[in-house]
Design an enzyme around this catalytic site. Structure first.
Site, PDB file in Angstrom:
ATOM      1  N   GLU A  68       0.823  -1.226   0.000  1.00  0.00           N
ATOM      2  CA  GLU A  68       0.000   0.000   0.000  1.00  0.00           C
ATOM      3  C   GLU A  68       0.852   1.269   0.000  1.00  0.00           C
ATOM      4  O   GLU A  68       0.548   2.244   0.688  1.00  0.00           O
ATOM      5  CB  GLU A  68      -0.992  -0.030   1.170  1.00  0.00           C
ATOM      6  N   GLU A 121       9.139   4.863   1.240  1.00  0.00           N
ATOM      7  CA  GLU A 121       9.595   6.040   0.490  1.00  0.00           C
ATOM      8  C   GLU A 121       8.387   6.817  -0.051  1.00  0.00           C
ATOM      9  O   GLU A 121       8.372   8.049  -0.021  1.00  0.00           O
ATOM     10  CB  GLU A 121      10.517   5.611  -0.668  1.00  0.00           C
TER      11      GLU A 121
HETATM   12  C1  LIG Z   1       2.747  -9.315   0.116  1.00  0.00           C
HETATM   13  C2  LIG Z   1       2.318  -8.271  -0.857  1.00  0.00           C
HETATM   14  C3  LIG Z   1       0.969  -8.042  -1.065  1.00  0.00           C
HETATM   15  C4  LIG Z   1       0.552  -7.093  -2.005  1.00  0.00           C
HETATM   16  N1  LIG Z   1      -0.782  -6.956  -2.260  1.00  0.00           N
HETATM   17  C5  LIG Z   1      -1.196  -6.127  -3.256  1.00  0.00           C
HETATM   18  C6  LIG Z   1      -2.574  -6.045  -3.620  1.00  0.00           C
HETATM   19  O1  LIG Z   1      -3.451  -6.695  -3.037  1.00  0.00           O
HETATM   20  N2  LIG Z   1      -2.923  -5.228  -4.651  1.00  0.00           N
HETATM   21  C7  LIG Z   1      -2.007  -4.476  -5.327  1.00  0.00           C
HETATM   22  O2  LIG Z   1      -2.392  -3.756  -6.233  1.00  0.00           O
HETATM   23  N3  LIG Z   1      -0.683  -4.531  -5.001  1.00  0.00           N
HETATM   24  C8  LIG Z   1      -0.261  -5.343  -3.995  1.00  0.00           C
HETATM   25  N4  LIG Z   1       1.079  -5.413  -3.661  1.00  0.00           N
HETATM   26  C9  LIG Z   1       2.039  -4.611  -4.410  1.00  0.00           C
HETATM   27  C10 LIG Z   1       2.629  -3.459  -3.625  1.00  0.00           C
HETATM   28  O3  LIG Z   1       1.650  -2.467  -3.415  1.00  0.00           O
HETATM   29  C11 LIG Z   1       3.836  -2.938  -4.420  1.00  0.00           C
HETATM   30  O4  LIG Z   1       4.837  -3.946  -4.360  1.00  0.00           O
HETATM   31  C12 LIG Z   1       4.363  -1.636  -3.907  1.00  0.00           C
HETATM   32  O5  LIG Z   1       3.450  -0.597  -4.162  1.00  0.00           O
HETATM   33  C13 LIG Z   1       5.713  -1.265  -4.537  1.00  0.00           C
HETATM   34  O6  LIG Z   1       5.710  -1.396  -5.919  1.00  0.00           O
HETATM   35  P1  LIG Z   1       6.896  -2.212  -6.644  1.00  0.00           P
HETATM   36  O7  LIG Z   1       6.996  -3.521  -5.970  1.00  0.00           O
HETATM   37  O8  LIG Z   1       6.639  -2.187  -8.095  1.00  0.00           O
HETATM   38  O9  LIG Z   1       8.212  -1.404  -6.307  1.00  0.00           O
HETATM   39  P2  LIG Z   1       8.814  -0.151  -7.149  1.00  0.00           P
HETATM   40  O10 LIG Z   1       7.759   0.865  -7.375  1.00  0.00           O
HETATM   41  O11 LIG Z   1       9.565  -0.673  -8.318  1.00  0.00           O
HETATM   42  O12 LIG Z   1       9.854   0.434  -6.098  1.00  0.00           O
HETATM   43  C14 LIG Z   1      11.164  -0.086  -5.922  1.00  0.00           C
HETATM   44  C15 LIG Z   1      11.892   0.822  -4.933  1.00  0.00           C
HETATM   45  O13 LIG Z   1      11.982   2.151  -5.458  1.00  0.00           O
HETATM   46  C16 LIG Z   1      11.417   3.079  -4.539  1.00  0.00           C
HETATM   47  N5  LIG Z   1      10.783   4.167  -5.272  1.00  0.00           N
HETATM   48  C17 LIG Z   1       9.910   4.089  -6.311  1.00  0.00           C
HETATM   49  N6  LIG Z   1       9.536   5.315  -6.688  1.00  0.00           N
HETATM   50  C18 LIG Z   1      10.172   6.200  -5.876  1.00  0.00           C
HETATM   51  C19 LIG Z   1      10.204   7.617  -5.755  1.00  0.00           C
HETATM   52  N7  LIG Z   1       9.473   8.420  -6.548  1.00  0.00           N
HETATM   53  N8  LIG Z   1      10.992   8.182  -4.798  1.00  0.00           N
HETATM   54  C20 LIG Z   1      11.729   7.393  -3.983  1.00  0.00           C
HETATM   55  N9  LIG Z   1      11.741   6.043  -4.031  1.00  0.00           N
HETATM   56  C21 LIG Z   1      10.980   5.462  -4.975  1.00  0.00           C
HETATM   57  C22 LIG Z   1      10.401   2.268  -3.753  1.00  0.00           C
HETATM   58  O14 LIG Z   1      10.095   2.890  -2.518  1.00  0.00           O
HETATM   59  C23 LIG Z   1      11.151   0.950  -3.594  1.00  0.00           C
HETATM   60  O15 LIG Z   1      12.064   1.062  -2.548  1.00  0.00           O
HETATM   61  C24 LIG Z   1       1.516  -6.336  -2.707  1.00  0.00           C
HETATM   62  C25 LIG Z   1       2.880  -6.548  -2.480  1.00  0.00           C
HETATM   63  C26 LIG Z   1       3.289  -7.506  -1.582  1.00  0.00           C
HETATM   64  C27 LIG Z   1       4.745  -7.734  -1.378  1.00  0.00           C
END
Ligand SMILES: Cc1cc2nc3c(=O)[nH]c(=O)nc-3n(C[C@H](O)[C@H](O)[C@H](O)COP(=O)(O)OP(=O)(O)OC[C@H]3O[C@@H](n4cnc5c(N)ncnc54)[C@H](O)[C@@H]3O)c2cc1C
Length: 375
Positions: free
Chosen positions: A356, A360
């Site tokens: 959610e 960051e």
């Molecule tokens: C167990 C689990 C359950 C989940 N359940 C759901 C669900 O039910 N529905 C759903 O839609 N999603 C779900 N998610 C997804 C979750 O919301 C995302 O993994 C999360 O939002 C981060 O996206 P990403 O993994 O693509 O990371 P990325 O967006 O690729 O981020 C990678 C890193 O870069 C950092 N970063 C990215 N942009 C910036 C910025 N502008 N400034 C600084 N740092 C930045 C992030 O903080 C992180 O450290 C789930 C994830 C997990 C692990």
């Protein structure tokens, strides 16, 4: 009323969750049965309007019960949290007919929901989702893949965000309801996660899924507004669950420190262990207070509710990680062994720093709000 509900929540968890904690965690066993019981005891209806079968209780009470449930099982708290994201999506985004059609079953737990926003190339930046919905007469045709969808496979309904206008960025996003039985809708392989092995989580594959236009929630282009509203309340629930995890780690640590003897004394008599316990207790208290403030801000529909929710989500996730880490330390070598619950809590805590909106992203929301407020 509040005290009665909280006592009833503890009693419920002791009866229906505690005896099966390991099975729920490892294999997701009994999730369906527990949801049925949660529903028949009214716990799934707490924050929702009476008009649709809810109990219309405060966000504060919703938060407190989520904390208690999380103390007993993070898996059940996560299943409920994801389900509630779907319910809030219909509540905040749906037209009256849609609310009347879906909410009573969702609120009573007769239907379970998922909230599918994240994609492989769109996590922190949901405005860049690529799933597309193209209008075709009285239908929409959806193509794309969602990842990390909690409750995937368990859910009956999936709230799916898709672009109806690729040129308009966030304003081109719309929200749809996908039924598990829709043709060409496939649930992918269940993810193997660092923690919560029993929590359903998988990709959703939409390969020309044709749905009636009545399954568009609200109007075209309002998807991002719905997402923001839903995540603001979802973050209060996630923070509440993180507090539950930290509380459990503290309780387990205090108990263990009194039982475990070294140098002929309980380790609780050593000042360095007491220092850990003091740090843990203080952090848990602060995290809980901030979460309750976020819940209160949501109840009062305060202008800064989103900022406080982000603060609570950010802070409680860190507290869950710190406190569960200290818990492992207090357990020594046993804290590293899977037979002891703190090993699991330490792995589980990390999830709260990611879901959610990562830490960051919460900090971006908080800083943006503060910079605007103090202009
Ligand atoms: C167990 C689990 C359950 C989940 N359940 C759901 C669900 O039910 N529905 C759903 O839609 N999603 C779900 N998610 C997804 C979750 O919301 C995302 O993994 C999360 O939002 C981060 O996206 P990403 O993994 O693509 O990371 P990325 O967006 O690729 O981020 C990678 C890193 O870069 C950092 N970063 C990215 N942009 C910036 C910025 N502008 N400034 C600084 N740092 C930045 C992030 O903080 C992180 O450290 C789930 C994830 C997990 C692990």
């Amino acid at each position: 009323m509040e005290n009665e509900v909280l006592t009833a929540t503890h009693d419920f968890c002791k009866k229906y969750i505690q005896p099966y904690e390991k099975e729920i965690d490892l294999d997701g066993k009994f999730i369906k049965e527990i949801l049925k019981e949660l529903s028949s005891h009214g716990f799934m209806a707490l924050p929702f309007p009476k008009k649709y079968g809810g109990l219309e209780q405060s966000t504060i009470l919703y938060s407190k019960t989520a904390t208690i449930i999380s103390q007993y099982s993070g898996t059940i708290a996560s299943v409920l949290g994801a389900h509630c994201l779907a319910v809030f999506s219909v509540l905040f985004g749906g037209g009256e007919e849609q609310k009347e059609k879906y909410l009573p079953d969702l609120i009573k737990g007769r239907l379970i929901g998922s909230f599918a926003l994240t994609e492989q190339n769109a996590g922190s930046d949901p405005a860049s989702i690529e799933t597309e919905a193209i209008r075709d007469g009285n239908f929409y045709i959806l193509n794309g893949t969602k990842v990390f969808t909690t409750n995937a496979g368990l859910s009956d309904l999936y709230i799916v965000m898709a672009k109806t206008d690729k040129e308009r960025g966030a304003r081109g996003i719309s929200t749809f309801i996908i039924d598990r039985n829709d043709k060409n809708f496939v649930i992918g392989r269940q993810e193997k996660k660092m923690a919560f092995p029993g929590l359903p989580n998988a990709s959703l594959l939409l390969n020309s899924v044709r749905i009636p236009k009545e399954r568009l929630l609200g109007r075209e282009g309002t998807g991002f507004i719905i997402v923001k509203k839903v995540l603001d309340i979802g973050r209060v629930a996630a923070a509440s669950a993180a507090v539950g995890l930290a509380k459990r780690a503290l309780i387990e640590s205090v108990r263990y420190s009194k039982q475990r003897e070294q140098f002929g004394k309980p380790i609780s008599s050593f000042e360095m262990i007491q220092s850990h316990i003091a740090d843990m207790g203080t952090k848990v208290e602060a995290a809980e207070l901030l979460t309750l403030k976020a819940a209160e801000a949501a109840d009062q529909k305060r202008r800064d509710a989103a900022k406080i929710a982000a603060m609570a989500k950010y802070f409680t996730a860190q507290v869950a990680v710190d406190v569960s880490c200290l818990a492992v330390q207090i357990f020594g070598g046993y804290g590293f062994i899977q037979d002891y619950v703190v090993e699991r809590l330490y792995r589980e805590a990390k999830m709260y720093e990611i879901i959610e909106g990562t830490n960051e992203i919460q900090k971006l929301i908080i800083a943006n709000a503060l910079l605007k407020e103090m202009e």
